[in-house]
Enzyme design. Structure first.
Site: not given
Ligand code: DX5
Ligand code: ZN
Length: 230
Positions: A12, A37, A39, A41, A70, A72, A141, A146-149, A177
């Site tokens: 992503s 990927h 994202d 948002m 993706h 969102m 999911m 909404g956020f990575g990590g 994901d």
């Molecule tokens: C979350 C995104 C994911 C995100 C995953 O809202 O849809 O694609 O980037 O990030 P990680 O792998 O850091 O959880």
């Molecule tokens: Zn995603």
């Protein structure tokens, strides 16, 4: 049923350098990414903002693999044609984004793009079963989007197995994901996942100037999956 299939790794770019998407994409593809990927948002369906069709169009020439978008966002339908024109190979919309998911999926296919449906961790997995003849992919999911990590929600793993059973012989991929890393990937693949989205676990430690960590991070996910299968 996936025991012999190589897993698809979809980094992503949410975790990439937003000022340098072109080089980041080339670096991570060179490091072994199978898909990219993307994202999207909207600050409404999810509490974060990223970018829209103009950025997708700008990065498209840098992607030689698959552009996996993706969405969102809510609503979805007014923007489908714009994302299709931007060059998306796959458009995945959330089941929870509106009351007319069949219409959305039909519109994505009519735009010439492979449709996918994403489902939040709080939504019963059975809610996507009536859609399995309409989609090419279900995105399960394993974090609230909404956020990575964020931390992987392990309670979702048995739902991947139930979804795999419901898919049966249909040509529908299961993408997972959120929170995917070497410690969590083997379990979701064993449950039946085909495609692993990973943001922070792929992009940590590297950069477009120093992509060796990207290759090591992708290899670590593949190796963890292979060890579980062995
Ligand atoms: C979350 C995104 C994911 C995100 C995953 O809202 O849809 O694609 O980037 O990030 P990680 O792998 O850091 O959880
Ligand atoms: Zn995603």
């Amino acid at each position: 049923m996936n025991s012999q299939h190589p897993v698809t790794i979809a980094p992503s770019i949410l975790s990439a350098d937003f000022a340098d998407f072109g080089r980041e994409i080339r670096a991570v593809e060179g490091a072994g990414a199978d898909w990219i990927h993307v994202d999207v948002m909207d600050g409404h369906f999810v509490p974060n903002l990223t970018f829209g069709p103009a950025t997708c169009r700008a990065i498209r020439p840098h992607i030689t693999t698959v552009m996996d978008v993706h969405l969102m966002i809510a609503p979805v339908d007014p923007y489908i044609d714009a994302f299709a024109a931007a060059g998306a190979d796959r458009l995945t919309a959330h089941l929870e984004a509106g009351p007319h998911i069949h219409r959305t999926l039909q519109a994505i296919r009519a735009a010439g793009v492979r449709p996918g449906v994403a489902v939040n961790p709080g939504t019963p997995i059975e809610a996507v079963f009536p859609l399995l003849d309409m989609v090419d992919l279900v995105c399960v999911m394993t974090v609230n989007p909404g956020f990575g990590g964020q931390s992987f929600i392990a309670a979702r793993v048995p739902d991947v197995a139930r979804l795999r059973a419901a898919i049966g012989d249909r040509p529908v991929k299961i993408e997972v994901d959120g929170g995917i890393a070497p410690d969590t990937a083997p379990g979701v693949v064993a449950a039946g996942a085909d495609v692993l989205v990973a943001g922070s676990a792929v992009f940590t430690g590297g950069s477009a100037d120093d992509p060796a960590p990207y290759a090591a991070n992708i290899a670590a996910i593949r190796q963890a999956v292979a060890q579980r299968r062995a």
